[in-house]
Design an enzyme around this catalytic site. Structure first.
Site, PDB file in Angstrom:
ATOM      1  N   GLU A   1     -23.906 -65.615  52.858  1.00  0.00           N
ATOM      2  CA  GLU A   1     -23.651 -66.384  54.010  1.00  0.00           C
ATOM      3  C   GLU A   1     -23.606 -67.992  53.889  1.00  0.00           C
ATOM      4  O   GLU A   1     -22.634 -68.698  54.429  1.00  0.00           O
ATOM      5  CB  GLU A   1     -24.725 -66.311  55.207  1.00  0.00           C
TER       6      GLU A   1
ATOM      7  N   GLU B   1     -28.679 -56.793  55.308  1.00  0.00           N
ATOM      8  CA  GLU B   1     -29.795 -57.023  56.498  1.00  0.00           C
ATOM      9  C   GLU B   1     -30.070 -55.538  57.097  1.00  0.00           C
ATOM     10  O   GLU B   1     -31.345 -55.211  57.385  1.00  0.00           O
ATOM     11  CB  GLU B   1     -29.261 -57.951  57.391  1.00  0.00           C
TER      12      GLU B   1
END
Ligand SMILES: NC(=O)c1ccc[n+]([C@@H]2O[C@H](COP(=O)([O-])OP(=O)(O)OC[C@H]3O[C@@H](n4cnc5c(N)ncnc54)[C@H](O)[C@@H]3O)[C@@H](O)[C@H]2O)c1
Length: 705
Positions: free
Chosen positions: A141, A121
């Site tokens: 995730e 990210e």
């Protein structure tokens, strides 16, 4: 909010307190290098180092473009999972991202090792990304019941498109750099070992070509294209319904990507934030994070020191090339370890080898192996009818019939044939490993159980059975071998059925009992399926074959199973068992079985009553919990989380419920005890509450925390 690619090595207790940064200027390129061993986790100290490095480079008038690169073996490998649920400490991950994304000078991420979760990210906030071919990127995730909560769900679709983002994010895999290049996530591959120079050269190209200061958040063309495909999300949900069944996180991830397609960036991010907070506070993510650490804890054996000598397993012998032997051998061939399979007859050996070859060829047909790989693996497997070939192997795994006399005979021979120091393992499902070790060999310390699950080349679980005399070396070797062949290994003491099958038996007893009270097999299976198990006990029996351990000669027609077998309803393989099956093996409730059940009840003078869903669930699952507690108090399992690891990896227990012991904790142990007591006599004459369970419940304690 940071997102995670958890790594137990990120434990702040072991990680150094400081992260480092340096800025080197080469011509008009500023190279910001940060480091925080061992895996460059995005802990607070690391975030600060990144901010400091970037500010320095941005402030330097000579610098026109910035290369962002990490020291050590990897790029930013993810957030620090230990910071989860704690108040965020500045600078936040968002601060880091803002400084990069809003930089007036282009920032180029230089990726090696892995760029996962929060690490990716951050890379997505850079204006360009280069990577070495061995690098991997991913947003894992979803495996922790979460979603990438730092803009990942909004930026990734903008760069790779919605369809690819759906696969990438809900798959949670570590995607190789070449594939990242193909989908546009990475702009250029640079030669292995030359990341820094390659990234600097790329930065110069950006400047020379006057490429724009590209912010991923502003890219819109792929989102516009996705808006023209209204069926995209519905199709994806439908195609993956089975894989996502019961899980909350995949759906939340999908909704975020939908938001990326339909909403402006900041509004999409608000959706991402809201859904992230829901997931991170929810029980599923807690369970999945627990399971992640439980699996790693299972590898640790408190009384076996980490410097215990381990046998270097360079060659393996397997006795028996049947269902299990062949599958076990494949595990070793898959990692390049040669294996010799010993059988009693050539026909059995040929059959076993042919099954292995067929399995590999099926994998090749599905594109998972090349034809050359099939041959490489087969070449590692040899067969023999002579036990003496086992003289030079480092590890033997016995997988012959489940018969104590035969096993003892074999271990007696192994004792004479095998070299000193070899580890002698049995794959027995239920026999007494101590008896095999002590009665048949003069070296019981070398004997250990390695209980694989069927199909042995597929199932992740390995129960390593520790006998009374098993040496530290034999035990540690079995554990390490398990890891090497990609299994999740958990230690069990010696008892009938070890951890997994012993608890399954407790469940089976309740299931059988409830059938005689008025619940049909499919009623019970349905409840357990809805709970999240892949199938219930009766469907499982049909799959395994009802005739395991049954013979016509000794059959007395005393149980429903025996009657079914006598009628040649032996499960899926005969087209009928508890269920009827069609040609495609789809199950449907059987009138024949229903009638057999009703006849049994009539003969025993039993009257059917309505057995509620709640009762079915509680009696089956709490009976397992109760047995698990006994396994714990007897020292058969080292810790409650090992029991959960066994159930998740070997029995399809839904990971989002964290295993039976974790689940009991979420229900509350006093409730578990109260419900088991309330069922009273129905639990059966042999049922007894575990004293440990009762005590923990009374003291307000838990199994897993
Ligand atoms: N099938 C399962 O689901 C499963 C799961 C876990 C453990 N196990 C255990 O694994 C073991 C093997 O089970 P299986 O299902 O593979 O049985 P299987 O009947 O498919 O295979 C056993 C093989 O051993 C061979 N064999 C018998 N005696 C031998 C000897 N003296 N020397 C060499 N080979 C001999 C037989 O010819 C046969 O090919 C059993 O102890 C079983 O309890 C089975």
């Amino acid at each position: 909010m940071s997102t995670a690619a958890p790594n137990p090595a990120q434990n702040p207790a072991t990680a150094p307190a400081t992260a480092t940064h340096s800025v080197v200027v080469e011509g008009d390129i500023g190279i910001v290098t940060v480091g925080y061993p061992p895996v460059n986790a995005l802990s607070r100290a690391m975030r600060q180092a990144i901010v400091d490095g970037l500010r320095e480079a941005q402030a330097d008038a000579a610098v026109r473009a910035i290369v962002f690169i990490c020291d050590g073996r990897t790029f930013l490998a993810g957030a620090d999972i230990t910071e989860f649920g704690k108040p965020p400490q500045a600078p936040s991950l968002y601060d880091v991202q803002d400084i990069i994304e809003n930089s007036a000078k282009p920032v180029i991420a230089a990726i090696h090792g892995t760029s996962l979760g929060g690490g990716l990210e951050v890379a997505l906030c850079c204006h360009y990304r280069v990577a070495v071919p061995s690098a991997r990127c991913g947003l894992p995730e979803v495996h922790l019941g979460l979603l990438p909560g730092a803009g990942g769900t909004q930026r990734l679709p903008r760069i790779v498109g919605a369809a690819k983002a759906l696969d990438f994010i809900t798959g949670g895999t570590h995607v190789p750099a070449r594939e990242c290049l193909a989908i546009g996530l990475v702009d250029e591959l640079v030669p292995e070992g030359q990341l820094r120079d390659g990234a600097v050269a790329f930065a110069r190209k950006v400047l020379a070509e006057g490429r724009p200061l590209r912010k991923v958040r502003d890219l819109d063309d792929k989102m516009i294209a996705a808006r023209g495909q209204p069926e995209l999300f519905a199709d994806f949900r439908q195609a993956n319904a089975r894989r996502f069944r019961g899980f909350l996180a995949p759906e939340s991830n999908i909704r975020c990507i939908e938001a990326a397609v339909h909403l402006p960036f900041d509004e999409g991010k608000a959706v991402e934030r809201k859904l992230f907070l829901e997931l991170v506070g929810g029980i599923q993510s807690q369970a999945q994070r627990y399971a992640f650490f439980a699996e790693r804890a299972a590898a640790k054996i408190p009384d076996v020191p980490s410097d215990t000598p381990i046998v270097n397993v360079a060659k393996v012998g397997i006795i028996g090339a049947g269902t299990m032997g062949g599958g076990i051998a494949m595990n070793f061939a898959n990692v390049g370890i040669p294996c010799v399979l010993v059988e009693t007859a050539q026909a059995a050996l040929d059959r076993g080898m042919a099954v292995v070859r067929k399995n590999y060829e099926n994998s090749a047909r599905r594109g998972k192996l090349t034809a050359a790989q099939v041959e490489q693996r087969m070449a590692l497997l040899t067969g023999s009818l002579d036990m003496n070939v086992l003289a030079d192997v480092d590890l033997v795994i016995e997988a012959v019939f489940e018969n104590m006399a035969i096993k003892k005979e074999i271990f007696g021979q192994l004792d004479r044939i095998c070299k000193p120091g070899a580890v002698l393992a049995t794959n027995t499902s239920a026999l007494d490993v101590n008896e095999i070790a002590s009665a048949a060999t003069s070296r019981p310390e070398a004997v250990v159980g390695m209980h694989f699950f069927s199909p042995a080349n597929v199932m992740k679980l390995l129960e390593v059975v520790r006998g009374a005399k098993t040496s530290h070396t034999a035990l540690a070797t079995a554990m390490q071998v398990g890891k090497k062949i990609g299994k999740v290994a958990a230690v069990s003491g010696v008892c009938p059925g070890f951890i997994g099958n012993r608890m399954l038996r407790a469940r089976g007893e309740q299931a059988q009992a409830m059938v005689m009270e008025g619940a049909m097999p499919w009623d019970i299976d349905q409840v357990l399926y809805d709970f999240g198990m892949p199938m219930g006990p009766f469907a499982m029996s049909d799959l395994a074959g009802l005739d395991i351990g049954w013979s016509r000669e000794t059959s007395q027609g005393a149980t429903i199973r025996e009657v079914l077998c006598e009628m040649d309803r032996r499960g899926q393989k005969t087209g009928a068992g508890y269920y009827d099956y069609d040609a495609a093996r789809n199950a449907r409730p059987s009138e024949v079985t229903r009638q057999i059940v009703l006849d049994f009840m009539a003969r025993q003078g039993k009257v059917a009553r309505a057995v509620s869903t709640e009762e079915i669930l509680e009696r089956t699952v709490y009976a397992m919990v109760n047995e698990g507690a006994k396994i714990l108090e007897e020292g058969i399992a080292q810790r409650a989380s090992d029991i959960d690891t066994v159930y998740i990896n070997g029995y399809g227990w839904p990971v989002y419920r964290g295993g039976p012991m974790f689940y009991a904790d979420t229900v509350g142990l006093p409730t578990v005890v109260a419900r088991l007591q309330a069922y009273g006599d129905r639990m059966g004459a042999g049922f007894q509450l575990s004293p440990l369970l009762e005590r923990l419940a009374a003291e307000g304690k838990h199994f897993t925390r």
